[in-house]
Scaffold this active site. Sequence first.
Site, PDB file in Angstrom:
ATOM      1  N   SER A  43      83.262  -9.542   1.263  1.00 51.11           N
ATOM      2  CA  SER A  43      83.962  -9.815   0.016  1.00 51.11           C
ATOM      3  C   SER A  43      85.239 -10.617   0.307  1.00 51.11           C
ATOM      4  O   SER A  43      85.182 -11.698   0.861  1.00 51.11           O
ATOM      5  CB  SER A  43      84.245  -8.494  -0.705  1.00 51.11           C
TER       6      SER A  43
ATOM      7  N   HIS B 284      79.880 -12.252  -2.015  1.00 47.71           N
ATOM      8  CA  HIS B 284      79.332 -11.952  -3.341  1.00 47.71           C
ATOM      9  C   HIS B 284      80.344 -12.364  -4.402  1.00 47.71           C
ATOM     10  O   HIS B 284      81.474 -12.709  -4.097  1.00 47.71           O
ATOM     11  CB  HIS B 284      78.938 -10.478  -3.477  1.00 47.71           C
TER      12      HIS B 284
END
Length: 235
Positions: free
Chosen positions: A123, A148
């Site tokens: 992330s 993501h």
Amino acid sequence: MLDLFGASSAPTFGNQGKFTTDPVTGALIPVVVEQSSRGERSFDIYSRLLRERIIFVTGEVEDHMASVIIAQLLFLESENPSKDISMYINSPGGVVTAGLAIYDTMQYIRPRVSTVCIGQAASMGSFLLAAGEPGMRIALPNARIMIHQPSGGARGMASDIEIQAREILRIRKRMNDLYVKFTGRSLDEIEKAMDRDTFLEAEEAMKFGLVDKVFESRPATDSVGEGEGSGGAPA
């Protein structure tokens, strides 16, 4: 402990068995003891490595942690604006705005920032890894990288939820644009990869453009960067 002005000498752990305690996690942190003509001085291991221009981004990316990282970046710039900084990353990610604050500071300061993934960079962790100086972004062979799209929850009146949804979409677009810049991939490729959790091994992350090198051991010669302040592989 952030005492960076001890005398230059060879650090040793010796037999003292000294530790200090992390004020946030309560974990024990080794203390390095230095002997010099002026006596004995002690540093926690992270402060000692900071003197070598090494910063650690570990755990969740959040506002307090970001403030500490930013302070270290600014301090090292004030010490020597032309010498590289090494940032070691082992993070599951966290708050987008906190990560962007670190990123903006990395771009703002004059020293180049080399990034190294140890363990995982997921992330916002992967974002900071990819945001390092081009040619100086490194992963160790067993590192895992995950990208993501941003996520968030919304509560309250329908109009408030709509406002927050628009903000998340705006942040997603900004993040996608930056990943395009970091990787050289097309926007379509980034959007597809970011749509769900995409896990990459170190070699896959290099092929994708998130890192430039995968090192199993520290190179003996300067093979990462060139120019003033370059130290090759990170310290």
